[in-house]
Motif scaffolding. Structure first.
Motif, short mmCIF file in Angstrom:
data_model
loop_
_atom_site.label_atom_id
_atom_site.label_comp_id
_atom_site.label_asym_id
_atom_site.label_seq_id
_atom_site.Cartn_x
_atom_site.Cartn_y
_atom_site.Cartn_z
N SER A 139 0.85 -1.19 0.00
CA SER A 139 0.00 0.00 0.00
C SER A 139 0.88 1.24 0.00
O SER A 139 2.10 1.14 0.13
CB SER A 139 -0.94 0.01 1.21
OG SER A 139 -0.20 0.07 2.42
N SER A 140 0.27 2.37 -0.13
CA SER A 140 1.03 3.61 -0.21
C SER A 140 1.73 3.95 1.10
O SER A 140 2.92 4.27 1.13
CB SER A 140 0.11 4.76 -0.62
OG SER A 140 0.79 5.99 -0.62
N ASP A 141 1.00 3.85 2.24
CA ASP A 141 1.53 4.33 3.51
C ASP A 141 0.83 3.57 4.64
O ASP A 141 -0.39 3.62 4.77
CB ASP A 141 1.25 5.83 3.63
CG ASP A 141 1.90 6.48 4.83
OD1 ASP A 141 2.25 5.77 5.78
OD2 ASP A 141 2.03 7.72 4.82
N SER A 142 1.60 2.86 5.44
CA SER A 142 1.00 2.07 6.54
C SER A 142 0.50 2.93 7.68
O SER A 142 -0.19 2.44 8.58
CB SER A 142 2.03 1.08 7.08
OG SER A 142 3.01 1.74 7.86
N VAL A 149 -7.58 -7.23 7.86
CA VAL A 149 -8.09 -6.50 6.69
C VAL A 149 -8.98 -7.37 5.83
O VAL A 149 -10.03 -6.93 5.35
CB VAL A 149 -6.91 -5.93 5.87
CG1 VAL A 149 -7.41 -5.27 4.58
CG2 VAL A 149 -6.14 -4.91 6.70
N TRP A 150 -8.57 -8.64 5.63
CA TRP A 150 -9.34 -9.52 4.72
C TRP A 150 -9.84 -10.79 5.39
O TRP A 150 -10.48 -11.62 4.73
CB TRP A 150 -8.48 -9.89 3.50
CG TRP A 150 -8.09 -8.70 2.70
CD1 TRP A 150 -8.93 -7.80 2.12
CD2 TRP A 150 -6.76 -8.26 2.39
NE1 TRP A 150 -8.20 -6.83 1.46
CE2 TRP A 150 -6.86 -7.09 1.61
CE3 TRP A 150 -5.49 -8.75 2.68
CZ2 TRP A 150 -5.76 -6.40 1.13
CZ3 TRP A 150 -4.39 -8.07 2.20
CH2 TRP A 150 -4.52 -6.90 1.45
N SER A 181 -7.43 5.49 4.71
CA SER A 181 -6.95 4.32 5.44
C SER A 181 -7.95 4.00 6.52
O SER A 181 -8.69 4.88 6.99
CB SER A 181 -5.57 4.62 6.06
OG SER A 181 -5.22 3.65 7.04
N SER A 182 -7.99 2.73 6.95
CA SER A 182 -8.87 2.37 8.06
C SER A 182 -8.21 2.60 9.41
O SER A 182 -8.84 2.41 10.46
CB SER A 182 -9.30 0.90 7.94
OG SER A 182 -8.19 0.04 8.05
N ARG A 183 -6.97 3.03 9.43
CA ARG A 183 -6.27 3.31 10.70
C ARG A 183 -6.74 4.67 11.21
O ARG A 183 -6.11 5.71 10.99
CB ARG A 183 -4.76 3.26 10.49
CG ARG A 183 -3.95 3.43 11.75
CD ARG A 183 -2.48 3.09 11.49
NE ARG A 183 -1.61 3.70 12.46
CZ ARG A 183 -1.44 3.27 13.70
NH1 ARG A 183 -2.10 2.23 14.14
NH2 ARG A 183 -0.60 3.89 14.52
N ALA A 184 -7.88 4.65 11.88
CA ALA A 184 -8.56 5.90 12.20
C ALA A 184 -9.40 5.75 13.47
O ALA A 184 -9.72 4.67 13.92
CB ALA A 184 -9.45 6.31 11.03
N ILE A 185 -9.76 6.91 14.04
CA ILE A 185 -10.70 6.97 15.13
C ILE A 185 -11.89 7.83 14.71
O ILE A 185 -11.79 8.63 13.77
CB ILE A 185 -10.06 7.54 16.42
CG1 ILE A 185 -9.52 8.96 16.17
CG2 ILE A 185 -8.95 6.63 16.92
CD1 ILE A 185 -9.09 9.66 17.44
N LEU A 186 -13.01 7.66 15.40
CA LEU A 186 -14.24 8.38 15.07
C LEU A 186 -14.70 9.18 16.28
O LEU A 186 -14.57 8.73 17.41
CB LEU A 186 -15.34 7.39 14.67
CG LEU A 186 -15.00 6.35 13.61
CD1 LEU A 186 -16.19 5.40 13.39
CD2 LEU A 186 -14.59 7.01 12.31
N HIS A 240 -4.61 -0.07 2.37
CA HIS A 240 -4.99 -1.10 3.35
C HIS A 240 -3.93 -1.36 4.41
O HIS A 240 -4.23 -1.87 5.48
CB HIS A 240 -5.34 -2.41 2.63
CG HIS A 240 -4.31 -2.88 1.66
ND1 HIS A 240 -3.04 -3.27 2.02
CD2 HIS A 240 -4.39 -3.03 0.31
CE1 HIS A 240 -2.37 -3.66 0.95
NE2 HIS A 240 -3.16 -3.50 -0.11
N GLY A 241 -2.67 -1.03 4.14
CA GLY A 241 -1.62 -1.15 5.15
C GLY A 241 -0.99 -2.52 5.26
O GLY A 241 -0.12 -2.73 6.12
N VAL A 242 -1.39 -3.48 4.41
CA VAL A 242 -0.84 -4.83 4.49
C VAL A 242 0.42 -4.93 3.63
O VAL A 242 0.45 -4.46 2.49
CB VAL A 242 -1.88 -5.87 4.01
CG1 VAL A 242 -1.30 -7.28 4.07
CG2 VAL A 242 -3.15 -5.77 4.84
#
Length: 427
Positions: free
Chosen positions: A225-228, A238-239, A329-334, A349-351
């Motif tokens: 991915s672009s950036d972990s 992830v999968w 990215s899914s590396r996030a908080i809400l 995806h960070g994988v």
């Protein structure tokens, strides 16, 4: 392969029959790759009347610098109908077969739907249309892939790492029993043919010729991915598929990428629409929160409450929910609700390999073997030696990849933004 031309400059059906072989690819070279590059009701294919010289792999090979042939044979390829077994047509005439094949020869070039490719072309009727498949040596194929997936001006060891994982990716997909091995879009890996070729990637491909990485004697799954975002993700989170060398681990080399920290404000109407898309039937939303995170700090459970009840989105689908909101990215908080605030780090995806992490490793003087060893721990460096008739690559010369010992990295992050920021800021 030279063919006769009609007076119009277009290839006649008789001349085309002499130039094209009918049927399957049983005679293809073992290290050729078949790439689906175009499909449609009709496909235009152009081939130089005289062979075009090829340049050495490490030399600049921009299309405009190639000697241009004086004339081109042009084939407008269609299909006679939608029924099974429908024949291809050439300029409206029945070609007499469902497939036509112009094999690659040394230095051969073909233009397919306006883009130039090295090698030859397989044309096949499929579902009432035409598939155009570039048949190309694996090393020439990489020349159109590496600069399409990574900036060509990046350091040599980062480009070399990208070359090895791109070669590994396609080696794992070579399958003589399938109509083609891979495609040319992001659904596979991006391939832009000769238009993409650049000196830096060409040199990296030459320097790593035939190198692939493997696990248990088979080509590894070289996701990237672009950036972990400072912490790689596991394939399991992830999968939902556990792959031993695709693990969650701190990645300080990706700490300062261009997407090291980002923030989104998502309107409540979009959040509601995404919740419905993911099957959360809770009525009008009253709250959205991350209630469980993975080892890498990515959501593994999102709880949505509404006027009609509570729903949970779990596992790999939790990350999908975050990305559906528009996050890179899914590396996030809400936090919040109207709007919903999404704060995170990274892109993709960070994988596996983080491209911005590979860039930083290269800047610090690490070679491509250390880059690969860091992002695919437990794998080996192998050589692609051929392809079995029954399908699958032949690998040789396995040797362990080096791993980086990085003391003092933080433990698994928690769900708060402070934990994410602490990992992203690791020196």
């Amino acid at each position: 392969m030279r063919s006769r031309r009609s007076s119009s400059g277009h290839c006649s059906l008789g001349a085309l029959g002499a130039a094209l072989l009918l049927g399957a690819l049983s005679g293809a070279q073992a290290l050729n790759v078949r790439v689906l590059v175009s499909s449609g009701q009709q496909v235009t294919v152009r081939v130089p009347v005289t062979p075009t010289p090829t340049s050495p792999l490490a030399a600049p090979s921009v299309l405009a610098a190639l000697p241009q042939p004086p004339t081109m044979n042009t084939w407008l390829v269609g299909v006679s109908g939608r029924q099974p077994g429908a024949h291809l047509t050439l300029g409206g005439q029945d070609a007499g077969n469902t497939a036509l094949y112009l094999p690659p020869t040394p230095g051969s070039v073909v233009e397919i739907s306006g883009r130039f490719y090295r090698g030859g072309v397989l044309l096949r009727a499929q579902d009432g249309g035409v598939q155009a498949i570039n048949v190309v040596d694996v090393e020439d194929y990489l020349r159109g892939v590496v600069p399409a997936e990574m900036p060509s001006g990046w350091p040599a060891s980062a480009l070399a790492a990208q070359a090895v994982i791109a070669r590994t990716y396609v080696a794992a997909r070579i399958n003589p029993s399938a109509p083609y091995d891979t495609c040319a879009t992001e659904s596979c890996q991006v391939y832009r043919g000769m238009d993409a070729e650049k000196p830096g990637p060409d040199a990296a491909i030459a320097a790593t010729a035939s190198q692939v990485i493997a696990y248990a004697g088979k080509p590894a799954s070289t996701y990237f991915s672009s950036d972990s975002g400072g912490f790689t993700a596991s394939s399991a989170e992830v999968w939902g598929k556990d792959i031993p060398y695709l693990t969650a681990r701190p990645d300080p080399f990706s700490a300062n990428g261009p997407r090291s920290r980002w923030r989104l404000e998502v309107p409540l109407s979009k959040v509601q629409a995404v919740a419905t898309q993911f099957g959360a039937k809770v009525g009008a939303l009253r709250g959205v929160s991350v209630t469980r995170v993975s080892e890498s700090g990515r959501p593994q459970e999102i709880t949505l409450s509404g006027a009609a009840g509570v729903a949970h989105i779990s596992g790999a689908r939790a990350g999908g929910f975050v990305r559906a909101l528009g996050a890179t990215s899914s590396r996030a908080i809400l936090s919040g609700l109207s709007p919903l605030i999404v704060e995170g780090s990274g892109a993709g995806h960070g994988v596996g390999l983080s491209q911005y992490g590979a860039l930083e490793l290269a800047r610090q003087g690490y070679d491509h073997l250390h880059v690969l060893g860091f992002y695919y721990p437990g794998t080996t460096l192998n050589r692609l030696a051929g392809v079995r008739d029954s399908g699958g690559p032949v690998l040789a010369g396995a040797q362990p990849l080096p791993e980086l010992g990085i003391p003092g990295l933080p433990s698994a992050p928690g769900p708060s933004w402070l934990a994410l920021r602490a990992v992203a800021g690791t020196p």
